[in-house]
Write a protein that holds these residues in place. Structure first.
Motif, PDB file in Angstrom:
ATOM      1  N   GLY A 354      -1.720  14.808   6.185  1.00 10.24           N
ATOM      2  CA  GLY A 354      -1.800  15.214   4.800  1.00 10.24           C
ATOM      3  C   GLY A 354      -1.003  14.303   3.888  1.00 10.24           C
ATOM      4  N   ASP A 355      -0.343  14.910   2.914  1.00  7.63           N
ATOM      5  CA  ASP A 355       0.381  14.167   1.889  1.00  7.63           C
ATOM      6  C   ASP A 355       1.729  13.723   2.422  1.00  7.63           C
ATOM      7  OD1 ASP A 355       1.424  13.073  -0.366  1.00  7.63           O
ATOM      8  OD2 ASP A 355       1.762  14.968  -1.403  1.00  7.63           O
ATOM      9  N   SER A 356       1.905  12.410   2.596  1.00  8.92           N
ATOM     10  CA  SER A 356       3.166  11.874   3.119  1.00  8.92           C
ATOM     11  C   SER A 356       4.179  11.632   2.014  1.00  8.92           C
ATOM     12  CB  SER A 356       2.908  10.557   3.861  1.00  8.92           C
ATOM     13  OG  SER A 356       2.359   9.600   2.981  1.00  8.92           O
ATOM     14  N   ASN A 357       3.809  11.926   0.751  1.00  5.59           N
ATOM     15  CA  ASN A 357       4.722  11.678  -0.358  1.00  5.59           C
ATOM     16  C   ASN A 357       5.700  12.830  -0.585  1.00  5.59           C
ATOM     17  OD1 ASN A 357       3.574   9.239  -0.798  1.00  5.59           O
ATOM     18  ND2 ASN A 357       2.363   9.852  -2.559  1.00  5.59           N
ATOM     19  N   ASN A 358       5.549  13.936   0.129  1.00  7.02           N
ATOM     20  CA  ASN A 358       6.494  15.030  -0.028  1.00  7.02           C
ATOM     21  C   ASN A 358       7.443  15.078   1.170  1.00  7.02           C
ATOM     22  OD1 ASN A 358       5.105  16.306   2.109  1.00  7.02           O
ATOM     23  ND2 ASN A 358       3.709  17.309   0.674  1.00  7.02           N
ATOM     24  N   ALA A 359       8.446  15.961   1.081  1.00 12.34           N
ATOM     25  CA  ALA A 359       9.485  16.024   2.097  1.00 12.34           C
ATOM     26  C   ALA A 359       8.926  16.403   3.464  1.00 12.34           C
ATOM     27  CB  ALA A 359      10.567  17.017   1.670  1.00 12.34           C
ATOM     28  N   THR A 360       7.947  17.296   3.485  1.00 10.87           N
ATOM     29  CA  THR A 360       7.374  17.726   4.767  1.00 10.87           C
ATOM     30  C   THR A 360       6.676  16.572   5.470  1.00 10.87           C
ATOM     31  OG1 THR A 360       7.050  19.963   3.887  1.00 10.87           O
ATOM     32  CG2 THR A 360       5.827  19.368   5.872  1.00 10.87           C
ATOM     33  N   GLY A 361       5.906  15.790   4.704  1.00  7.86           N
ATOM     34  CA  GLY A 361       5.211  14.654   5.305  1.00  7.86           C
ATOM     35  C   GLY A 361       6.168  13.627   5.868  1.00  7.86           C
ATOM     36  N   ILE A 364       7.772  14.941   9.130  1.00  8.37           N
ATOM     37  CA  ILE A 364       6.881  14.797  10.296  1.00  8.37           C
ATOM     38  C   ILE A 364       6.891  13.360  10.792  1.00  8.37           C
ATOM     39  CG2 ILE A 364       4.471  14.895  11.049  1.00  8.37           C
ATOM     40  CD1 ILE A 364       4.083  17.227   9.104  1.00  8.37           C
ATOM     41  N   LYS A 365       6.888  12.396   9.872  1.00  5.94           N
ATOM     42  CA  LYS A 365       6.948  10.991  10.282  1.00  5.94           C
ATOM     43  C   LYS A 365       8.260  10.678  11.005  1.00  5.94           C
ATOM     44  CE  LYS A 365       3.826   8.688   7.052  1.00  5.94           C
ATOM     45  NZ  LYS A 365       3.677   7.550   6.130  1.00  5.94           N
ATOM     46  N   LEU A 366       9.356  11.250  10.542  1.00 12.39           N
ATOM     47  CA  LEU A 366      10.647  11.036  11.203  1.00 12.39           C
ATOM     48  C   LEU A 366      10.626  11.602  12.617  1.00 12.39           C
ATOM     49  CD1 LEU A 366      13.134  11.799   8.287  1.00 12.39           C
ATOM     50  CD2 LEU A 366      12.781   9.590   9.404  1.00 12.39           C
ATOM     51  N   ILE A 367      10.014  12.772  12.779  1.00 12.28           N
ATOM     52  CA  ILE A 367       9.887  13.356  14.126  1.00 12.28           C
ATOM     53  C   ILE A 367       9.053  12.447  15.014  1.00 12.28           C
ATOM     54  CG2 ILE A 367       8.909  15.290  15.418  1.00 12.28           C
ATOM     55  CD1 ILE A 367       9.619  17.079  13.005  1.00 12.28           C
ATOM     56  N   TRP A 368       7.960  11.936  14.470  1.00  5.98           N
ATOM     57  CA  TRP A 368       7.095  11.023  15.235  1.00  5.98           C
ATOM     58  C   TRP A 368       7.859   9.743  15.614  1.00  5.98           C
ATOM     59  CZ3 TRP A 368       4.107  14.917  15.323  1.00  5.98           C
ATOM     60  CH2 TRP A 368       2.857  14.863  15.933  1.00  5.98           C
TER      61      TRP A 368
END
Length: 577
Positions: A354-361, A364-368
Motif C-alpha cells: 500500500g502507501d509507503s509514505n505513511n508511518a505504517t508503510g 513494514i519496510k523496516l521489518i522487512w
C-alpha cells in the motif's frame, strides 16, 4: 524419514549453501537497501524531491496539451507521464510514443520532455528509441542499487535468470535445512553468546533459519518468480497455451490493450480524471499515467496508483469525458482467482504494501529489512560453519591455508559489498552537490565496483587479515556516521530546521545511518575478540596472510626434504639387507 535420507539432505543442504552462499548474501544484502530505494532513498539522495511535492492537476494537463502540439501527430498514440520520485525518475517526464518504431522499424519511437519536480520548468528534451531512453536516463544511488539487486547489472536475460535461480537455491536450502535439523524447539531458544565464535555462529544460523524459515522461503519463491517470469515462465506459458505466440499471450494478459484512434477530435479530460482520483481519497501516490489516442474520441487513460490496497492498482478512465470505468490489477483485467495471488508477489518480496509514505508503510519496510538481514546472514554463516567444520580435527579435508583463503574470499566479497554500498551514499551527496546529474550517473558504477573489487583484492593480499577486517568495520561505521553532518552541510537538511522544511524522511534516513554506525563501533570489540579467538583455535596467527604467497615454496621445501629422507632410508635399508 530414515537416517540415510537425512544424511543425503544434509549433504545437499551443505553443498548448495557453500556454492551459492556468498552470492545469496550479495543478493539479499542489496535487497535490504532496494526495499527503501523508492521513494525513501530517492528523496534522501535528491534534494529537489524533498518536502511535499504535489504535481498540480491543471498544470500537468496544460503541459500535456502544450507539448503534444510540439510533436508529430503519430507520437500521440501513447503518452506516458512519469511522476517525480516514482519508477526511477527524479524529474516529471512526459514521453510521447509512436506505435510505429523501436525494434520493428528501428527508428526514433518517442519524444521525451523532462521537467523540474517543483517548478515544472523544462530541463531536457529529445527523441530516441524508447528502450534507449529508458536504458540511458540518468541514475542515482537508489536506482543503481535497486537494479543491482534485480539483475546484478548483468542485464537481461542473464542477470534475471541468475537471480531467479538463486531464489530457487534459497528455497531449496530453507526446505532441506528445516528437515535435517530435528531438534527445532531446542534450537529455536538456544543462543550461547558467551561461547566461542564457532558456537555463536552455529546457534545464530539455526535460530535465523528456524524462526525465519517462512520469510526466507517467501523471499526465495517471490525472487525466483520475479527473476524467471519474463525470461522463462512467460515463453513457456506461450508455448503451452498459445503455441509459442508470445504476442497472443501478452494480448490476453495485458492490462492496457492498444487503442486505435477514430479520427474524431475530442478533448482528453486529464484534469477531471486526476480530480476524480483525488476525490476518491483512497489513492495517495500516483506513479504514472498512460494516455492512449490523446485528443481522440476513443482516448483511454490508465492511472497506476498506490493507496489502501496491498498492491498497485490500475484505474481505467474514458478520456473524452473523464468517466471512471473500472479498477483492476496491474497484471491484467481478467476474472481469475490467480490474479490476487500475483498481486501479492511484489509486495511480499519488497515489503511495499500500500502507501509507503505513511508511518505504517515505513514500519513494514523496516521489518522487512531486519528480516532481510537474517536472510543475508543465513547463507554466510552457513558457509563459515561448513569450512570451519572441515578444517578441524583429524578428519579435516582443508588445510589451514585453504581455510584462510576461504576467509579472505568471503571477507573481500561480503565486506567489500557492504563498504561499496555505503560509499554510494556518501558519493550521492558529494557528487550531487559538486556535479550535475549526468556526471553523478556516470560515476555510480566505477565507485561501486571499484571499491568492491579493491577490497576483495586487498583481502587476499594484506599481511594481517584480522586488522584489515577491523579497518573495514570502522570505515563502514565512520562513513555511516558522517552522512548526517555531510547532508546537513551540503543540502541544508538537519534536525534544527526540519519543522520549517518538512524533511522528516531525510532526517529519518540520516538518523538510521547514524545509529547503525554508532552500533557498529559499540559492538566492534566484542565481535573481533571472538574472531581473534576463532583464528587462534585454527592456528592462524595475525600475520598468517603473509604466508599465503609463500605457501607453494614451503610445500616444495617440505616435499624435497621428505624425498631426501625417503631416499636415504631406502639406501640404508638396501645396505643393511
Amino acid at each position: 524419514m530414515n537416517a540415510l535420507m537425512i544424511k543425503k539432505l544434509y549433504l545437499l543442504h551443505g553443498w548448495v549453501g557453500v556454492i551459492t552462499g556468498v552470492l545469496l548474501f550479495i543478493l539479499a544484502f542489496s535487497g535490504i537497501i532496494a526495499v527503501f530505494s523508492r521513494p525513501e532513498l530517492a528523496i534522501w539522495g535528491n534534494p529537489e524531491l524533498r518536502g511535499d511535492i504535489q504535481v498540480n492537476h491543471q498544470q500537468l494537463d496544460a503541459l500535456v496539451s502544450q507539448y503534444s502540439q510540439e510533436v508529430p501527430p503519430i507520437y500521440r498514440d501513447n503518452i506516458h507521464i512519469y511522476y517525480p520520485g516514482q519508477r526511477g525518475n527524479v524529474d516529471l517526464v512526459l514521453m510521447f510514443e509512436s506505435h510505429d518504431g523501436d525494434e520493428v522499424f528501428n527508428k526514433a519511437a518517442s519524444w521525451y520532455f523532462q521537467f523540474d519536480a517543483k517548478s515544472l520548468s523544462l530541463v531536457e528534451k529529445g527523441n530516441s528509441l524508447t528502450r534507449d531512453y529508458i536504458a540511458n536516463r540518468d541514475t542515482d544511488m537508489a536506482r543503481f542499487l535497486a537494479e543491482f539487486h534485480a539483475d546484478l547489472h548483468l542485464g537481461r536475460p542473464v542477470g534475471l535468470i541468475l537471480t531467479g535461480l538463486l531464489g530457487l537455491t534459497l528455497m531449496l536450502s530453507v526446505v532441506t535445512g528445516f528437515v535435517v535439523h530435528r531438534q527445532k524447539i531446542k534450537q529455536m531458544f538456544s543462543f550461547r553468546r558467551d561461547k566461542n565464535a564457532s558456537v555463536v555462529i552455529s546457534d545464530a544460523h539455526k535460530i535465523m533459519g528456524i524462526w525465519g524459515s517462512l520469510f526466507h522461503f517467501t523471499i526465495g519463491f517471490t525472487g525466483a518468480f520475479l527473476g524467471l517470469a519474463a525470461v522463462i515462465l512467460l515463453p513457456a506459458a506461450a508455448m503451452v497455451t498459445f503455441g509459442g505466440d508470445q504476442d497472443k499471450l501478452l494480448q490476453a494478459f495485458t492490462p492496457m490493450p492498444e487503442v486505435h484512434a477514430s479520427g474524431t477530435h475530442k478533448t482528453t479530460e486529464l484534469g477531471l480524471i486526476l480530480k476524480d482520483i483525488e476525490k476518491k481519497g483512497q489513492f495517495n501516490v500516483i506513479q504514472d499515467i498512460t494516455v492512449m489516442a490523446y485528443g481522440d474520441a476513443n482516448a483511454m487513460v490508465y492511472v497506476r496508483a498506490k493507496g489502501q490496497e496491498l498492491s498497485t492498482q490500475l484505474l481505467k478512465y474514458q478520456g473524452n469525458n473523464g468517466e471512471f470505468i473500472k479498477q483492476f490489477s496491474v497484471y491484467g483485467d481478467l476474472d481469475s482467482s490467480a490474479l490476487p495471488l500475483l498481486d501479492l508477489i511484489l509486495p511480499l518480496h519488497t515489503g511495499n504494501f500500500g502507501d509507503s509514505n505513511n508511518a505504517t508503510g515505513i514500519l513494514i519496510k523496516l521489518i522487512w529489512a531486519c528480516l532481510g538481514l537474517t536472510t543475508a546472514l543465513l547463507p554466510l554463516t552457513g558457509v563459515m560453519m561448513w569450512f570451519d567444520k572441515r578444517s578441524r580435527g583429524a578428519q579435516a579435508i582443508f588445510s589451514q591455508r585453504q581455510y584462510l583463503w576461504a576467509n579472505c574470499l568471503s571477507l573481500g566479497l561480503c565486506a567489500g559489498l557492504v563498504l561499496a554500498c555505503v560509499s554510494l551514499f556518501a558519493a550521492q551527496l558529494l557528487l550531487g552537490y559538486f556535479a550535475d546529474n549526468s556526471r553523478l550517473s556516470q560515476a555510480m558504477g566505477p565507485i561501486f565496483f571499484g571499491v568492491w573489487i579493491l577490497v576483495s583484492l586487498l583481502a587476499c593480499l594484506v599481511p594481517n587479515l584480522n586488522a584489515f577486517a577491523k579497518l573495514l568495520w570502522r570505515l563502514t561505521a565512520l562513513l555511516l556516521i558522517s552522512l548526517m553532518p555531510l547532508n546537513s552541510l551540503l543540502t541544508g537538511s538537519h534536525l534544527f530546521n526540519v519543522m520549517a522544511t518538512g524533511h522528516w524522511l531525510t532526517l529519518g534516513v540520516d538518523s538510521v545511518c547514524l545509529l547503525l554506525g554508532l552500533s557498529l563501533l559499540k559492538i566492534e570489540a566484542k565481535v573481533f575478540n571472538k574472531i581473534n579467538a576463532q583464528a587462534s583455535s585454527h592456528g592462524v596467527t595475525d600475520g598468517a596472510n603473509a604466508s599465503i604467497n609463500a605457501d607453494v615454496d614451503i610445500s616444495a621445501n617440505h616435499a624435497a626434504k621428505a624425498s631426501s629422507e625417503l631416499h636415504s632410508k631406502i639406501n640404508h635399508g638396501g645396505i643393511n639387507g
